[in-house]
Design a protein around this motif. Structure first.
Motif, PDB file in Angstrom:
ATOM      1  N   GLU A  86      10.645   0.022  23.177  1.00 29.04           N
ATOM      2  CA  GLU A  86      10.319  -0.392  21.817  1.00 29.04           C
ATOM      3  C   GLU A  86      11.309   0.188  20.813  1.00 29.04           C
ATOM      4  N   LEU A  87      11.679   1.436  21.003  1.00 28.91           N
ATOM      5  CA  LEU A  87      12.661   2.061  20.116  1.00 28.91           C
ATOM      6  C   LEU A  87      13.993   1.323  20.174  1.00 28.91           C
ATOM      7  N   LYS A  88      14.440   0.998  21.365  1.00 30.61           N
ATOM      8  CA  LYS A  88      15.708   0.287  21.516  1.00 30.61           C
ATOM      9  C   LYS A  88      15.626  -1.089  20.852  1.00 30.61           C
ATOM     10  N   ALA A  89      14.495  -1.766  21.023  1.00 33.25           N
ATOM     11  CA  ALA A  89      14.333  -3.092  20.427  1.00 33.25           C
ATOM     12  C   ALA A  89      14.341  -3.014  18.905  1.00 33.25           C
ATOM     13  N   VAL A  90      13.629  -2.039  18.338  1.00 29.06           N
ATOM     14  CA  VAL A  90      13.576  -1.881  16.887  1.00 29.06           C
ATOM     15  C   VAL A  90      14.955  -1.580  16.326  1.00 29.06           C
ATOM     16  N   MET A  91      15.707  -0.711  16.993  1.00 27.34           N
ATOM     17  CA  MET A  91      17.037  -0.346  16.494  1.00 27.34           C
ATOM     18  C   MET A  91      17.993  -1.526  16.565  1.00 27.34           C
ATOM     19  N   GLU A  92      17.919  -2.310  17.618  1.00 27.40           N
ATOM     20  CA  GLU A  92      18.776  -3.490  17.728  1.00 27.40           C
ATOM     21  C   GLU A  92      18.389  -4.546  16.693  1.00 27.40           C
ATOM     22  N   PHE A  93      17.096  -4.710  16.481  1.00 26.13           N
ATOM     23  CA  PHE A  93      16.639  -5.684  15.488  1.00 26.13           C
ATOM     24  C   PHE A  93      17.112  -5.279  14.092  1.00 26.13           C
ATOM     25  N   GLY A  94      17.016  -3.968  13.778  1.00 28.88           N
ATOM     26  CA  GLY A  94      17.509  -3.486  12.493  1.00 28.88           C
ATOM     27  C   GLY A  94      18.994  -3.716  12.334  1.00 28.88           C
ATOM     28  N   PHE A  95      19.745  -3.535  13.421  1.00 31.78           N
ATOM     29  CA  PHE A  95      21.192  -3.770  13.396  1.00 31.78           C
ATOM     30  C   PHE A  95      21.491  -5.238  13.098  1.00 31.78           C
ATOM     31  N   ILE A 148       6.521   6.393  12.328  1.00 29.58           N
ATOM     32  CA  ILE A 148       5.796   5.126  12.252  1.00 29.58           C
ATOM     33  C   ILE A 148       6.140   4.243  13.448  1.00 29.58           C
ATOM     34  N   ILE A 149       7.413   4.213  13.815  1.00 31.41           N
ATOM     35  CA  ILE A 149       7.834   3.404  14.967  1.00 31.41           C
ATOM     36  C   ILE A 149       7.242   3.953  16.263  1.00 31.41           C
ATOM     37  N   LEU A 150       7.236   5.277  16.410  1.00 33.49           N
ATOM     38  CA  LEU A 150       6.704   5.892  17.630  1.00 33.49           C
ATOM     39  C   LEU A 150       5.198   5.698  17.762  1.00 33.49           C
ATOM     40  N   ARG A 151       4.495   5.721  16.643  1.00 30.90           N
ATOM     41  CA  ARG A 151       3.041   5.485  16.553  1.00 30.90           C
ATOM     42  C   ARG A 151       2.193   6.671  17.029  1.00 30.90           C
ATOM     43  N   SER A 152       2.590   7.333  18.083  1.00 26.44           N
ATOM     44  CA  SER A 152       1.782   8.444  18.596  1.00 26.44           C
ATOM     45  C   SER A 152       2.697   9.498  19.211  1.00 26.44           C
ATOM     46  N   GLY A 153       2.167  10.726  19.276  1.00 27.88           N
ATOM     47  CA  GLY A 153       2.926  11.815  19.882  1.00 27.88           C
ATOM     48  C   GLY A 153       2.468  12.061  21.309  1.00 27.88           C
ATOM     49  N   SER A 154       2.450  13.329  21.693  1.00 26.56           N
ATOM     50  CA  SER A 154       2.010  13.717  23.032  1.00 26.56           C
ATOM     51  C   SER A 154       0.777  14.607  22.906  1.00 26.56           C
ATOM     52  N   ARG A 155       0.292  15.072  24.029  1.00 26.98           N
ATOM     53  CA  ARG A 155      -0.875  15.961  24.013  1.00 26.98           C
ATOM     54  C   ARG A 155      -0.573  17.242  23.255  1.00 26.98           C
ATOM     55  N   ASP A 156       0.683  17.677  23.267  1.00 32.32           N
ATOM     56  CA  ASP A 156       1.046  18.968  22.685  1.00 32.32           C
ATOM     57  C   ASP A 156       1.581  18.888  21.261  1.00 32.32           C
ATOM     58  N   GLN A 157       1.886  17.709  20.780  1.00 27.43           N
ATOM     59  CA  GLN A 157       2.450  17.612  19.428  1.00 27.43           C
ATOM     60  C   GLN A 157       2.117  16.262  18.812  1.00 27.43           C
ATOM     61  N   ASN A 158       1.930  16.276  17.495  1.00 30.57           N
ATOM     62  CA  ASN A 158       1.642  15.016  16.818  1.00 30.57           C
ATOM     63  C   ASN A 158       2.923  14.204  16.660  1.00 30.57           C
ATOM     64  N   VAL A 159       2.763  12.990  16.186  1.00 30.36           N
ATOM     65  CA  VAL A 159       3.892  12.070  16.148  1.00 30.36           C
ATOM     66  C   VAL A 159       4.985  12.541  15.186  1.00 30.36           C
ATOM     67  N   ARG A 189       2.465   6.346   7.525  1.00 31.33           N
ATOM     68  CA  ARG A 189       2.090   4.960   7.213  1.00 31.33           C
ATOM     69  C   ARG A 189       1.479   4.855   5.824  1.00 31.33           C
ATOM     70  N   GLU A 190       0.616   5.801   5.499  1.00 35.41           N
ATOM     71  CA  GLU A 190      -0.021   5.788   4.181  1.00 35.41           C
ATOM     72  C   GLU A 190       1.015   6.034   3.085  1.00 35.41           C
ATOM     73  N   ARG A 191       1.980   6.889   3.363  1.00 34.42           N
ATOM     74  CA  ARG A 191       3.042   7.146   2.367  1.00 34.42           C
ATOM     75  C   ARG A 191       3.903   5.903   2.154  1.00 34.42           C
ATOM     76  N   LEU A 192       4.167   5.163   3.227  1.00 40.28           N
ATOM     77  CA  LEU A 192       4.960   3.941   3.064  1.00 40.28           C
ATOM     78  C   LEU A 192       4.225   2.944   2.179  1.00 40.28           C
ATOM     79  N   ILE A 193       2.926   2.784   2.408  1.00 44.66           N
ATOM     80  CA  ILE A 193       2.131   1.877   1.592  1.00 44.66           C
ATOM     81  C   ILE A 193       2.107   2.344   0.133  1.00 44.66           C
ATOM     82  N   GLU A 194       2.030   3.653  -0.051  1.00 48.88           N
ATOM     83  CA  GLU A 194       1.891   4.211  -1.398  1.00 48.88           C
ATOM     84  C   GLU A 194       3.196   4.189  -2.179  1.00 48.88           C
ATOM     85  N   VAL A 195       4.314   4.588  -1.546  1.00 44.41           N
ATOM     86  CA  VAL A 195       5.556   4.763  -2.304  1.00 44.41           C
ATOM     87  C   VAL A 195       6.664   3.810  -1.883  1.00 44.41           C
ATOM     88  N   GLY A 196       6.517   3.126  -0.750  1.00 49.76           N
ATOM     89  CA  GLY A 196       7.562   2.207  -0.283  1.00 49.76           C
ATOM     90  C   GLY A 196       8.450   2.841   0.765  1.00 49.76           C
TER      91      GLY A 196
END
Length: 228
Positions: A84-93, A35-46, A16-23
């Motif tokens: 949410e992933l399906k909605a984002v991908m359809e919206f992008g389409f 960024i779309i996923l927002r969070s990972g799991s207990r065992d791995q970051n996003v 997110r910070e990189r998007l703000i910084e470089v686009g």
């Protein structure tokens, strides 16, 4: 291999910070997905989760076709996140298929004069408006730039051209009203028009006309030979 929470990594590497910084165009598929996923799991970051998904489904078209059930096979992607992933991908389409709206065509100064009379005739303050056009003279945007007395120090050309650059306009038609009802241009009007035209020439955006609206009549600087 050691696992790190995203907050344990340098902030400059957070997607997110990189998007703000470089686009957004400079981010990888993995960063955008994170960024779309927002969070990972207990065992791995996003970022790790996004990387795992893209390793399993490296083709973005196939990712778009993946079902909710298939997405939920990844640990850290529950039903809500898969939806949410399906909605984002359809919206992008749908955005990708969309066309820039057209609001008519600038056929002549007379046609633009009639349009601006309808838009500006009832205002008791001066309104500076702009029609933004493509290379075919199709109107792609109409915007009120400024409200108040028109002069060079307040209604700055940058406000006009900022929108033009944003929407890739090729030409601009300007207009403002005279609440007095007399559309004859003032010296301020002429000086402002000259300055805007000079700025347009520098950046390659043509100013087609500047129209002044009075009581159900207009004054076109181009028609009245102020355009030399």
């Amino acid at each position: 291999m050691a696992k790190f929470l995203l907050k344990e990594l340098p902030e400059s590497s957070w997607p997110r910070e990189r998007l703000i910084e470089v686009g957004e165009r400079y981010l990888t598929d993995q960063e955008l997905l994170a960024i779309i996923l927002r969070s990972g799991s207990r065992d791995q970051n996003v970022m790790d989760l996004a990387g795992e998904i893209l390793r399993e489904i490296p083709d973005l078209y196939q990712l778009k076709q993946a079902s909710i059930t298939e997405l939920m096979k990844f640990k850290g992607v529950g039903k809500a996140k898969a939806v949410e992933l399906k909605a984002v991908m359809e919206f992008g389409f749908r955005i990708n298929r969309s066309l820039q709206p057209k609001l008519g065509k600038a056929q002549s100064s007379f046609a633009m004069g009639q349009l601006f009379i309808n838009e500006l005739k009832d205002f008791q303050q001066e309104h500076l408006m702009a029609l933004y056009l493509n290379t075919k003279n199709e109107i792609i945007c109409q915007k009120t730039i400024f409200i108040g007395s028109l002069n060079q120090s307040i209604a700055h050309p940058r406000e006009i051209f900022r929108e033009a650059v944003k929407i890739s306009a090729a030409k601009i038609c300007l207009a403002h009203n005279h609440p007095s009802g007399n559309p004859t241009p003032s010296q301020n009007d002429l000086a402002f028009t000259k300055r805007v035209r000079q700025c347009g020439e520098l950046i390659g955006i043509e100013i087609l006309d500047h129209i002044i609206v009075g009581d159900l009549k207009y004054f076109s600087l181009r028609e009245e030979n102020y355009w030399e």
